[in-house]
Design a protein around this motif. Structure first.
Motif, PDB file in Angstrom:
ATOM      1  N   ILE A 480       0.857  -1.193   0.000  1.00 39.70           N
ATOM      2  CA  ILE A 480       0.000   0.000   0.000  1.00 39.70           C
ATOM      3  C   ILE A 480       0.889   1.238   0.000  1.00 39.70           C
ATOM      4  O   ILE A 480       1.563   1.524   0.992  1.00 39.70           O
ATOM      5  N   ASP A 481       0.903   1.950  -1.104  1.00 39.32           N
ATOM      6  CA  ASP A 481       1.778   3.116  -1.282  1.00 39.32           C
ATOM      7  C   ASP A 481       0.901   4.370  -1.354  1.00 39.32           C
ATOM      8  O   ASP A 481       0.267   4.640  -2.372  1.00 39.32           O
ATOM      9  N   PRO A 482       0.838   5.163  -0.278  1.00 36.53           N
ATOM     10  CA  PRO A 482      -0.096   6.295  -0.246  1.00 36.53           C
ATOM     11  C   PRO A 482       0.444   7.547  -0.926  1.00 36.53           C
ATOM     12  O   PRO A 482       1.659   7.770  -0.997  1.00 36.53           O
ATOM     13  N   ASP A 483      -0.455   8.378  -1.404  1.00 33.36           N
ATOM     14  CA  ASP A 483      -0.095   9.711  -1.869  1.00 33.36           C
ATOM     15  C   ASP A 483       0.449  10.505  -0.683  1.00 33.36           C
ATOM     16  O   ASP A 483       0.085  10.267   0.477  1.00 33.36           O
ATOM     17  N   VAL A 519       2.312  -0.051   4.293  1.00 31.92           N
ATOM     18  CA  VAL A 519       2.118  -1.354   4.916  1.00 31.92           C
ATOM     19  C   VAL A 519       2.055  -2.395   3.810  1.00 31.92           C
ATOM     20  O   VAL A 519       1.441  -2.160   2.763  1.00 31.92           O
ATOM     21  N   HIS A 520       2.694  -3.530   4.022  1.00 32.25           N
ATOM     22  CA  HIS A 520       2.580  -4.654   3.108  1.00 32.25           C
ATOM     23  C   HIS A 520       1.602  -5.661   3.690  1.00 32.25           C
ATOM     24  O   HIS A 520       1.736  -6.058   4.858  1.00 32.25           O
ATOM     25  N   VAL A 521       0.624  -6.065   2.910  1.00 32.37           N
ATOM     26  CA  VAL A 521      -0.274  -7.149   3.303  1.00 32.37           C
ATOM     27  C   VAL A 521       0.252  -8.407   2.611  1.00 32.37           C
ATOM     28  O   VAL A 521       0.262  -8.489   1.380  1.00 32.37           O
ATOM     29  N   VAL A 522       0.709  -9.367   3.411  1.00 34.93           N
ATOM     30  CA  VAL A 522       1.437 -10.526   2.889  1.00 34.93           C
ATOM     31  C   VAL A 522       0.568 -11.774   2.997  1.00 34.93           C
ATOM     32  O   VAL A 522      -0.015 -12.050   4.049  1.00 34.93           O
ATOM     33  N   VAL A 523       0.485 -12.520   1.899  1.00 35.14           N
ATOM     34  CA  VAL A 523      -0.359 -13.715   1.816  1.00 35.14           C
ATOM     35  C   VAL A 523       0.527 -14.917   1.492  1.00 35.14           C
ATOM     36  O   VAL A 523       1.033 -15.030   0.373  1.00 35.14           O
ATOM     37  N   PRO A 524       0.771 -15.834   2.441  1.00 35.72           N
ATOM     38  CA  PRO A 524       1.576 -17.024   2.133  1.00 35.72           C
ATOM     39  C   PRO A 524       0.814 -17.987   1.238  1.00 35.72           C
ATOM     40  O   PRO A 524      -0.410 -18.085   1.320  1.00 35.72           O
ATOM     41  N   LEU A 525       1.543 -18.687   0.372  1.00 36.32           N
ATOM     42  CA  LEU A 525       0.935 -19.626  -0.568  1.00 36.32           C
ATOM     43  C   LEU A 525       1.706 -20.938  -0.580  1.00 36.32           C
ATOM     44  O   LEU A 525       2.931 -20.959  -0.395  1.00 36.32           O
ATOM     45  N   PRO A 603      -3.805  -1.245  14.443  1.00 35.22           N
ATOM     46  CA  PRO A 603      -4.535   0.004  14.693  1.00 35.22           C
ATOM     47  C   PRO A 603      -3.911   0.879  15.775  1.00 35.22           C
ATOM     48  O   PRO A 603      -4.166   2.085  15.825  1.00 35.22           O
ATOM     49  N   THR A 604      -3.085   0.295  16.652  1.00 34.04           N
ATOM     50  CA  THR A 604      -2.503   1.070  17.750  1.00 34.04           C
ATOM     51  C   THR A 604      -1.226   1.792  17.351  1.00 34.04           C
ATOM     52  O   THR A 604      -0.724   2.629  18.107  1.00 34.04           O
ATOM     53  N   LEU A 605      -0.677   1.492  16.176  1.00 37.96           N
ATOM     54  CA  LEU A 605       0.604   2.068  15.756  1.00 37.96           C
ATOM     55  C   LEU A 605       0.386   3.399  15.047  1.00 37.96           C
ATOM     56  O   LEU A 605      -0.646   3.627  14.426  1.00 37.96           O
ATOM     57  N   THR A 606       1.390   4.263  15.145  1.00 43.50           N
ATOM     58  CA  THR A 606       1.231   5.636  14.655  1.00 43.50           C
ATOM     59  C   THR A 606       1.922   5.908  13.333  1.00 43.50           C
ATOM     60  O   THR A 606       1.682   6.950  12.725  1.00 43.50           O
ATOM     61  N   SER A 607       2.787   5.002  12.878  1.00 38.66           N
ATOM     62  CA  SER A 607       3.488   5.234  11.615  1.00 38.66           C
ATOM     63  C   SER A 607       4.057   3.926  11.098  1.00 38.66           C
ATOM     64  O   SER A 607       4.218   2.960  11.857  1.00 38.66           O
ATOM     65  N   ALA A 608       4.384   3.912   9.798  1.00 34.32           N
ATOM     66  CA  ALA A 608       4.971   2.717   9.195  1.00 34.32           C
ATOM     67  C   ALA A 608       6.438   2.558   9.578  1.00 34.32           C
ATOM     68  O   ALA A 608       7.013   1.492   9.389  1.00 34.32           O
TER      69      ALA A 608
END
Length: 645
Positions: A480-483, A519-525, A603-608
């Motif tokens: 997820i790469d935000p503006d 944030v990277h959302v990682v899906v193991p396969l 949700p409790t974290l403030t930055s990447a």
């Protein structure tokens, strides 16, 4: 000491509940978070230091005027501790679950365990020092940072007179050495060090540490030596459990009053055994010892442990009824020199490099301008995280981001072998799906990671497949790469939404803080689908989100078109493409790291970039945030492919 006294006696306004506060059920008991014994005192502004008091650990559950006091084993001891109940019964109209310690204070102002035992029996005044808030009015606070929990607890307790049996356990930020020295000079037991940003975990962790002024712990009573007259008890025979066996640890014969001896002997006589429960006992002890079932637990102070494992100069402090004998083991101070206490020791880093066979040149070179983080510091960091990091990097083709001259703006990628590389970084060749052959680099142990540090590597990027199966990826990544105009709150919500869509498809995922801004959302396969199939699925997934929520997501990498939206980068899922490896450092100011977290923690974290090398090293000592990641078996099905098209 003045600073500590100020923290403990600071006036606090009492929070008043609204008259309309709804009724909440009594909170349930939770497993306690326990401290790790260490001799090292952590440093840094992310560490809080509390006085270590000598009493009974307790959780207090409150719902209106109903109060239940739980011991560390979850037993209801409300009746035994009835003297502390009045202020707790008037604390709130709602519900709370508080963690703390019940103590007796002697005339010198010190907590006294022997007095506590007497006080319970005689109904003497006791104090409950509250140091953590786990639940408030039905809200679970355990995933919030400790400092936030303590602030809410302090507000709840309000201003308290010194004579009140309910007290807030104050703390000092950083300055651990000064606090520890003051505690020892004052005759106290020591200090508890806690990470300010840590969540509450019902287990023993290194985010809570105990540093003792004197050696003291619990021991199992396995027998006793009778007095020379044949009547009475001369000493207790002690042990601890090691790998399921009761190991002899010596005898204690001082610290008792005659009344104590008589009472303990009566308890022992009810537990007589013909043979010792110890795995082995010295011959001279066996000749005179009388044996009992190993059910009683004694707390003992001692000078040291001799080379044969016995206690030197032990002194009895009291019997403990709040701890099970089967749980008593010999406490060994944990060495925290590899970073578990956010104290990455450069000297230890140098020694580790020698131990793994890497010649570390210029170990004192500063790797991050404006910091004290050297090459040797980074060696200590990778030693601290290696156990968690290696499963994600072993045997995977690598891209390395290397520094040149200490300027983080002048780094470069390396994918192939260059002259002078350490032997621990391996070089080889593999065939791609395209039919072309490619030279690759890989590592398979701590020496490889340290070899990277020697080469000024600041980032390890990995393929999604093993070099032995280069055409079959083991995972998908949605980056997820935000503006620039978006905040981290937008990124977190996007990650949670992506998780929800993946779950609807039947896929489990895990979040990785990138150490940058995303944030990277990682899906193991399971490695069955090839790169083209996986990349096609990821592109369809990204385009699906862009179609259904165009105000938030875009599947086009153009920054000009991204304004106010987040690019869901699926391009990292092609053969030869790489993504930052979990636990890798980043080539960014502040020495941030890519750190795996839980969905509950996110949700409790403030930055990447919330974790620098010190915080990441400490996080690596906690229970695995990606528990189950390598065990899950999932594949892309035709139903999933059709659902995203």
């Amino acid at each position: 000491m003045p600073a500590l006294e100020a923290a403990l006696s600071k006036k606090r306004p009492r929070r008043r509940d609204s008259e309309s506060t709804p009724t909440y059920p009594l909170p349930a008991f939770r497993p306690f978070q326990l401290c790790t014994l260490t001799d090292a005192i952590p440093v840094g502004s992310n560490w809080l230091f509390e006085m270590k008091v000598d009493g009974y650990r307790a959780q207090v559950a409150i719902s209106g005027s109903k109060v239940v006091v739980y011991t560390r084993n979850g037993h209801d001891w409300t009746r035994q501790f009835k003297v502390i109940l009045p202020p707790l019964q008037a604390l709130t109209k709602g519900s709370v679950l508080i963690d703390g310690e019940i103590v007796a204070i002697d005339s010198q102002g010190r907590s006294n365990f022997s007095m506590l035992k007497t006080g319970i029996a005689a109904g003497m005044p006791l104090k409950f020092y509250a140091f953590d808030l786990l639940e408030l009015n039905g809200e679970d606070l355990s995933n919030q940072p400790l400092l936030d929990r303590k602030e809410r607890l302090e507000m709840l307790l309000g201003d308290r007179d010194a004579g009140d049996s309910l007290q807030f356990s104050g703390h000092i930020v950083d300055r651990g050495r000064q606090v520890f020295d003051a505690m020892c000079e004052g005759g106290h037991e020591g200090v508890i060090a806690k990470r300010a940003d840590s969540r509450y975990i019902g287990d023993r962790t290194t985010s809570w540490l105990k540093i003792k002024c004197t050696k003291r712990q619990e021991f199992v009573v396995g027998g006793y030596r009778p007095s020379d007259t044949g009547r009475g008890m001369a000493s207790l025979i002690l042990g601890t459990y090691e790998k399921g066996k009761l190991v002899y640890r010596g005898r204690v014969g001082t610290g008792f009053t005659q009344a104590m001896r008589n009472k303990i002997l009566a308890q022992l006589e009810k537990r007589r055994l013909d043979k010792p429960a110890f795995a082995s006992v010295p011959r001279d002890i066996a000749r005179t010892g009388r044996w009992v079932k190993p059910e009683l637990v004694a707390e003992v102070t001692y000078a040291e442990v001799t080379p044969d494992g016995s206690l030197r100069h032990p002194s009895f402090e009291g019997m403990r009824e709040d701890k099970q004998a089967s749980q008593v083991v010999m406490e060994q101070p944990k060495a925290l020199t590899t970073g578990a206490a956010a104290n990455l020791d450069p000297q230890m880093g140098k020694e580790i490099a020698v131990a793994v066979g890497v010649s570390l040149t210029h170990p004192d070179k500063i790797m991050y301008p404006g910091s004290e983080i050297t090459k040797a510091t980074l060696v200590a960091y990778y030693a601290a995280v290696a156990e968690k990091m290696l499963p994600h990097i072993q045997d995977r083709p690598l891209s390395l981001v290397r520094d040149t001259d200490g300027d983080l703006a002048k780094t470069f990628f390396q994918k192939h072998k260059l002259p002078g590389m350490p032997k621990a970084i391996h070089d080889g060749q593999l065939a791609k799906m395209s039919g072309k052959e490619s030279r690759i680099l890989w590592v398979d142990d701590l020496a490889g990671l340290i070899g990277g540090v020697q080469m000024n590597v600041l980032e390890f990027h990995v393929w999604g497949s093993l070099r032995q199966q280069p055409n079959l990826p083991h995972r998908m990544i949605f980056d997820i790469d935000p503006d620039q105009g978006l905040g981290f709150g937008d990124v977190k919500q996007a990650a949670l939404d992506i998780r929800g869509v993946l779950e609807a498809l039947g896929l489990q995922s895990w979040p990785l803080l990138s150490g940058g801004k995303g944030v990277h959302v990682v899906v193991p396969l399971v490695p069955e689908a090839d790169w083209e199939e996986v990349k096609s699925f990821c592109q369809d997934f990204a385009e699906l989100l862009a179609r259904t929520d165009p105000s938030r997501f875009i599947a086009n990498m153009s920054k000009a078109k991204r304004k106010g939206r987040m690019f869901l980068d699926y391009l990292r899922n092609g053969q030869g493409s790489t993504a930052i490896c979990p636990w890798s450092t980043r080539a960014r100011a502040g020495a941030s790291c890519a750190v795996p977290v839980t969905w509950e923690e996110l949700p409790t974290l403030t930055s990447a970039n919330a974790f620098d090398v010190f915080a990441a090293a400490a996080q690596a000592q906690e229970p695995d945030a990606w528990d189950g990641y390598f065990e899950v078996e999932q594949t892309l099905t035709d139903r999933m492919r059709k659902a995203v098209q």
